[in-house]
Design a protein around this motif. Sequence first.
Motif, PDB file in Angstrom:
ATOM      1  N   ILE A 112       0.869  -1.170   0.000  1.00  0.00           N
ATOM      2  CA  ILE A 112       0.000   0.000   0.000  1.00  0.00           C
ATOM      3  C   ILE A 112       0.907   1.221   0.000  1.00  0.00           C
ATOM      4  O   ILE A 112       1.785   1.353   0.865  1.00  0.00           O
TER       5      ILE A 112
ATOM      6  N   PRO B  81      -3.704   7.259  -7.421  1.00  0.00           N
ATOM      7  CA  PRO B  81      -4.630   6.122  -7.277  1.00  0.00           C
ATOM      8  C   PRO B  81      -4.847   5.353  -8.575  1.00  0.00           C
ATOM      9  O   PRO B  81      -5.116   4.146  -8.536  1.00  0.00           O
TER      10      PRO B  81
ATOM     11  N   SER C  87      -2.968   2.078  -9.109  1.00  0.00           N
ATOM     12  CA  SER C  87      -3.328   0.869  -8.349  1.00  0.00           C
ATOM     13  C   SER C  87      -3.596  -0.261  -9.331  1.00  0.00           C
ATOM     14  O   SER C  87      -4.538  -0.203 -10.128  1.00  0.00           O
TER      15      SER C  87
ATOM     16  N   THR D 262      -1.580  -0.878  -4.161  1.00  0.00           N
ATOM     17  CA  THR D 262      -2.730  -0.025  -3.909  1.00  0.00           C
ATOM     18  C   THR D 262      -2.202   1.341  -3.510  1.00  0.00           C
ATOM     19  O   THR D 262      -1.384   1.455  -2.584  1.00  0.00           O
ATOM     20  N   VAL D 263      -2.644   2.366  -4.208  1.00  0.00           N
ATOM     21  CA  VAL D 263      -2.189   3.729  -3.938  1.00  0.00           C
ATOM     22  C   VAL D 263      -3.311   4.495  -3.233  1.00  0.00           C
ATOM     23  O   VAL D 263      -4.433   4.560  -3.744  1.00  0.00           O
TER      24      VAL D 263
END
Lengths: 116, 116
Positions: A12, A85, A88, A114-115
């Motif tokens: 993450i 994002p 991701s 996952t951003v």
Amino acid sequence: SAVISQKPSRDICQRGTSLTIQCQVDSQVTMMFWYRQQPGQSLTLIATANQGSEATYESGFVIDKFPISRPNLTFSTLTVSNMSPEDSSIYLCSVAWGQGVGNTIYFGEGSWLTVV
Amino acid sequence: AQTVTQSQPEMSVQEAETVTLSCTYDTSESDYYLFWYKQPPSRQMILVIRQEAYKQQNATENRFSVNFQKAAKSFSLKISDSQLGDAAMYFCAYQRGETSGSRLTFGEGTQLTVNP
């Protein structure tokens, strides 16, 4: 077939940061590739990692965003820079295994980013 | 450019039954290779079967077989005696016939559910 290891398997990441994914193969291979798989979608080739020279990028992907290194015939890295994002995705390393025409492509386990 | 089309986003089959997943492709080349990959929830891409376009005989791997129709540019996957572990996303892929291995072009995928 080749054994392909990717690290990290999952992470993450904070928006604006960069992350480097490593791909290690247990045998020397000529061709290494990096693919991206966005959520719910198919795989798209980012680039071909060339040993000793600059990677060959597909349309829509640029070196500043996805710098790739390939220092030898068993190792490559993909960096996802200044993440947002939209980055991701699952990033997959793959290699062409075999001699001559029609090498079979094998994949690593993938790196699920996952951003936030 | 080559394109690969999987017209079935989702399929389901009863355990022990047979299911066929469809794939069509478009190419002007005569020398190429076709693949089916399986992607379970772990997200790893697993090679299921490979077909050389110059071979008329359909490839088989245990419970997995293909129906390769070169003139129709069709490459379907048949899974016999379906098992719960067959549940996954299945991707059809095309590879040009080049001397040093080459990138894959993927279809959109078919999500297979196996019902007990």
